[in-house]
Design a protein around this motif. Sequence first.
Motif, PDB file in Angstrom:
ATOM      1  N   ALA A 176       0.823  -1.208   0.000  1.00  0.00           N
ATOM      2  CA  ALA A 176       0.000   0.000   0.000  1.00  0.00           C
ATOM      3  C   ALA A 176       0.860   1.262   0.000  1.00  0.00           C
ATOM      4  O   ALA A 176       0.390   2.338  -0.358  1.00  0.00           O
ATOM      5  N   ALA A 177       2.114   1.119   0.427  1.00  0.00           N
ATOM      6  CA  ALA A 177       2.988   2.288   0.564  1.00  0.00           C
ATOM      7  C   ALA A 177       3.357   2.870  -0.801  1.00  0.00           C
ATOM      8  O   ALA A 177       3.364   2.173  -1.811  1.00  0.00           O
ATOM      9  N   ASP A 178       3.663   4.156  -0.804  1.00  0.00           N
ATOM     10  CA  ASP A 178       4.118   4.796  -2.031  1.00  0.00           C
ATOM     11  C   ASP A 178       5.491   4.279  -2.440  1.00  0.00           C
ATOM     12  O   ASP A 178       5.806   4.223  -3.622  1.00  0.00           O
ATOM     13  N   ARG A 186       0.181  -3.150  -8.532  1.00  0.00           N
ATOM     14  CA  ARG A 186       1.618  -2.875  -8.618  1.00  0.00           C
ATOM     15  C   ARG A 186       2.177  -3.291  -9.972  1.00  0.00           C
ATOM     16  O   ARG A 186       2.974  -2.573 -10.565  1.00  0.00           O
ATOM     17  N   MET A 193      -0.567  13.561  -6.525  1.00  0.00           N
ATOM     18  CA  MET A 193       0.246  12.514  -7.166  1.00  0.00           C
ATOM     19  C   MET A 193      -0.100  11.149  -6.590  1.00  0.00           C
ATOM     20  O   MET A 193      -0.305  10.174  -7.322  1.00  0.00           O
ATOM     21  N   GLU A 194      -0.186  11.082  -5.276  1.00  0.00           N
ATOM     22  CA  GLU A 194      -0.454   9.785  -4.644  1.00  0.00           C
ATOM     23  C   GLU A 194      -1.839   9.261  -5.022  1.00  0.00           C
ATOM     24  O   GLU A 194      -2.023   8.066  -5.266  1.00  0.00           O
ATOM     25  N   ALA A 195      -2.811  10.167  -5.083  1.00  0.00           N
ATOM     26  CA  ALA A 195      -4.172   9.741  -5.437  1.00  0.00           C
ATOM     27  C   ALA A 195      -4.208   9.156  -6.848  1.00  0.00           C
ATOM     28  O   ALA A 195      -5.054   8.322  -7.164  1.00  0.00           O
ATOM     29  N   ASN A 196      -3.296   9.599  -7.704  1.00  0.00           N
ATOM     30  CA  ASN A 196      -3.256   9.055  -9.055  1.00  0.00           C
ATOM     31  C   ASN A 196      -2.455   7.751  -9.121  1.00  0.00           C
ATOM     32  O   ASN A 196      -2.936   6.747  -9.634  1.00  0.00           O
ATOM     33  N   TYR A 197      -1.247   7.769  -8.600  1.00  0.00           N
ATOM     34  CA  TYR A 197      -0.388   6.584  -8.748  1.00  0.00           C
ATOM     35  C   TYR A 197      -0.914   5.372  -7.984  1.00  0.00           C
ATOM     36  O   TYR A 197      -0.693   4.238  -8.373  1.00  0.00           O
ATOM     37  N   ARG A 198      -1.567   5.604  -6.859  1.00  0.00           N
ATOM     38  CA  ARG A 198      -2.020   4.448  -6.080  1.00  0.00           C
ATOM     39  C   ARG A 198      -3.114   3.671  -6.784  1.00  0.00           C
ATOM     40  O   ARG A 198      -3.350   2.515  -6.462  1.00  0.00           O
ATOM     41  N   PHE A 199      -3.798   4.305  -7.709  1.00  0.00           N
ATOM     42  CA  PHE A 199      -4.903   3.635  -8.388  1.00  0.00           C
ATOM     43  C   PHE A 199      -4.631   3.486  -9.875  1.00  0.00           C
ATOM     44  O   PHE A 199      -5.433   3.866 -10.716  1.00  0.00           O
ATOM     45  N   ALA A 200      -3.471   2.896 -10.165  1.00  0.00           N
ATOM     46  CA  ALA A 200      -3.188   2.540 -11.556  1.00  0.00           C
ATOM     47  C   ALA A 200      -4.247   1.541 -12.002  1.00  0.00           C
ATOM     48  O   ALA A 200      -4.758   0.769 -11.205  1.00  0.00           O
TER      49      ALA A 200
END
Lengths: 571, 571
Positions: free
Chosen positions: B409-411, B454, B515-522
């Motif tokens: 879950a971590a960035d 991931r 950024m996190e809101a976008n990358y976490r939900f590829a």
Amino acid sequence: MAATAGPAPEAQASGQHGPARVSFQTAPDRYRHWRIAFDGAVATLTMDVAEDGGLRDGYELKLNSYDLGVDIELYDAVQRLRFEHPEVRAVVITSAKDKVFSAGANIRMLAASPHGWKVNFCKFTNETRNGIEDATASSGQAYLAALNGTASGGGYELALACEYIMLIDDRSAAVSLPELPLLGVLPGTGGLTRVTDKRHVRRDLADYFSTRPEGVGGAKAVAWRLVDEAVPRGAWNETVAARAAEFAARSARPAGAAGIELTPLDKTRAGDTVSYGHVSARLDHAGGVAEITVRGPGQDPQGGAEWIQDSGARFWPLAVARELDDLVLDLRTNEPGLGTWTLRTAGDPARVLAYDRMLLASRDDWLVNEIILYLKRTLRRLDVTSRSLIALIEPGSCFAGSLLELALAADRSYMLAGVFEDAHPDSSPAVIAVAEMNLGALPMGNDLTRLQTRFNGDPDALAAAEKLAGQLVEAGDAERLGLVTFAPDDIDWAEEVRLAVEERSSFSPDALTGMEANYRFAGPETLETKIFGRLSAWQNWIFTRPNAAGPDGALRRYGTGQRAVFDRKRV
Amino acid sequence: MAATAGPAPEAQASGQHGPARVSFQTAPDRYRHWRIAFDGAVATLTMDVAEDGGLRDGYELKLNSYDLGVDIELYDAVQRLRFEHPEVRAVVITSAKDKVFSAGANIRMLAASPHGWKVNFCKFTNETRNGIEDATASSGQAYLAALNGTASGGGYELALACEYIMLIDDRSAAVSLPELPLLGVLPGTGGLTRVTDKRHVRRDLADYFSTRPEGVGGAKAVAWRLVDEAVPRGAWNETVAARAAEFAARSARPAGAAGIELTPLDKTRAGDTVSYGHVSARLDHAGGVAEITVRGPGQDPQGGAEWIQDSGARFWPLAVARELDDLVLDLRTNEPGLGTWTLRTAGDPARVLAYDRMLLASRDDWLVNEIILYLKRTLRRLDVTSRSLIALIEPGSCFAGSLLELALAADRSYMLAGVFEDAHPDSSPAVIAVAEMNLGALPMGNDLTRLQTRFNGDPDALAAAEKLAGQLVEAGDAERLGLVTFAPDDIDWAEEVRLAVEERSSFSPDALTGMEANYRFAGPETLETKIFGRLSAWQNWIFTRPNAAGPDGALRRYGTGQRAVFDRKRV
């Protein structure tokens, strides 16, 4: 801005409303920032931005940084390559600057721009990059990025829109997304979404990459999937040529076809009316409304692909797509105060359907394919336009097939039941028609048809609407089938429409924008809808925050030597 | 706020940082706003908000409007229904007020709240409504909304989270989303997304509905799919009971099972440390970092479902889920200045895997099912938390199976290669383990596992990682397989981790959030990710705009008798 080159004359005219109106019409002989060269099946688009060629004063376009004017030329080039150059099967984008591909959007321009300008700038650049991907996927014109030097921010995002990315391997060239660490904003042109969802960079590596202002180059950029190939300087030219030839060899573009010229649009502005050959708009500044009318074809189609080729830019579907495209861009950029657009059509629905049938029957023809794709992109531009769209379906209209998409793109539609008894008692009631063109040829950004999006989760209603393909449907049936929102009769029409339009103008423009951006994209998401719906919404939020846009924010302080001051609280 | 009821004592303690800390711990005997009644398989949750029971001063909770304190009780009730009441198969939500179900979030509270509070309030209420849907879909506890009067805004959005909506048909009751016309904002709790994507209301009708402050009731509300049933007052009680019984009859909840009590958390705060039984956090206010540690089980599992039942809230996986859940909520709400969370674990990875195996082997048991679902929801809360998450994987850690999800879950994740040579030369190097628990039991909001997200678009890497299930993997292999981001050795570890954390604290918190809101939900999107990623982002943007939150904006002027003043420009 030079007086004799750059944006079209319209841009120099002093508009009634604010600074000079931006024109989206240009042509290669007027480009200031790009060069196109042709070598058989390969075209090379070379970015060579004129530092003093900004669309507005107050910034210099150094290091191939760009503003809207630079991107307008790019858009024009991409469109002309599709229509004027059937022989081109691969397009190489590269830079004329030494050791620099592009530094991305100009920071001083962004820092000095009001919020709405930033948002619209990003929207247009996104649309152009989506168009590059559309050319690669659907037109047999594959785009390759030949990064002969560092590509940062929007420079790398332009490369991300290409199918294949080559980076020169010289220990200094890198790709980077430095927006977050340097400017406190996000990459504004789809970068975050394409890094993970298109190039499949692992999300934690993407996170790390996006915090490194110096970026990543060489073998690591390849291993992380940021680029496809790192090429030593000595092998650069031959490798770029070889890759372009490989992509060109896979294309299904025809041999020996002749392009058609995208001739200058016949556009006039008189008073509050903007007119083209088939499209016009009356601008009601007091009411905050643009009344748009699209006219159907004036004659029946005269033949197939050959006649289309001979007609060129005069061919009705292509002319309408171009005119509507230009009008949408013009109003979005130059008329932010017109928050509601009404959409009308005028003409013979049977004739529209005849043109549609001809297009679909000749779809294997490269030019016909291009025309349908252009219509698709223009309608998508409408879908992401932050204006309330209200379709008004009256007697004499031709919302059929391709033009029915205008009503389906609208937030609401009103269709007159019967006729205007006093004014035109002898006219025929309005009809609409679903047709084959509505069943797959013009998908929205979510990859569904507008009918599928409309009846999302209601397969029975969708089937009932699709079953009607080809029939002319009057208001009562159209309302019952859910093809229009309301079908008032003559007695109620004027009042109901007036109230709907006036009410819309009384609401918060921001809340309307948010609501429309959500409702228009019911159902599944794609890379494209994620860029416009998720990424852009976050970017818009960040653009409003003092940490970016405030006097001490990162965007405003960049390049001043002063560090940004952040409110460290997370929300 | 009364001194002896309402939020837990923690809320009264004066925090070091700003106003009183909010506590998320409560219990039915302390509720001020909700009542629970039980009748066999049906529970009734009655909303009866105490006007003077606001969490903060300055507003009255009239007409069943709510603030965070009201929603904390709702969250508690939903959780307890799942764990303490296996006999409950249907939950009816209704109101004790005459002719009013709920007026939604309290407007004065919203208008007076800073931006971050509004955003976090919406996030928590969204999570609670997602939990209601999760109970319906996965726990055999179906929620029914019995709207005995008008449900506006957040009141209707609460109903939208229920599986079935009944509206009393008395010519005055209606459902409505009046946020846009009255307040210039969007419905903040998933309303727009659920209207089209869950209830499949046609987008143009949804548009119209969302501009009518008075809403829609009766037969039209049914025809438009806004509610499932309009029920005359005379038949109300019997119809509600009948529908609840019908849903209860379809449930697979067990007969004769005994619930377990969600006993008060053993939570202490001493200086800058928050501690629970298995979870602790050191709060570094100077550095802006919360250092979170999750401890693995202290003993091997002692049996199967029966032992779990006997252990109750002491059972390690459940205790960890509850503690982590509370900590996430506490830090999100009370510590906005701690922008980076480091995530560590401590314990025996083999033991974590043993617990995971036992859980999965007993998954048919209702309680085990609940525990896994709770862990799933807690991890999803982490996924949508706007803090940078950095996993630190050191010797003595137990990032295996369910706890590996924390690292996934971590960035980013850092895993020490080898051991700390000076401090603990004889320790064993850290290991991580993919296990069956990572392969589907704990999906993210996008319906993918964290491993699938991931390795989105990289099936080979995904297959290689999944093939390792059950094996303990050291740093070198973990890095090579892409399971961790970096694997520095003892020489580089301290410096590399320090730089990563310090650098994170130097970036714009807003840009990081975006950024996190976008990358976490590829990858793909779902109703849930659309709510958090698209709808919330637009809402956050609108919340920052003067048209809503400025002194003349609609949110601030609501109820003052003065009309809002809008900047009419679209962006």
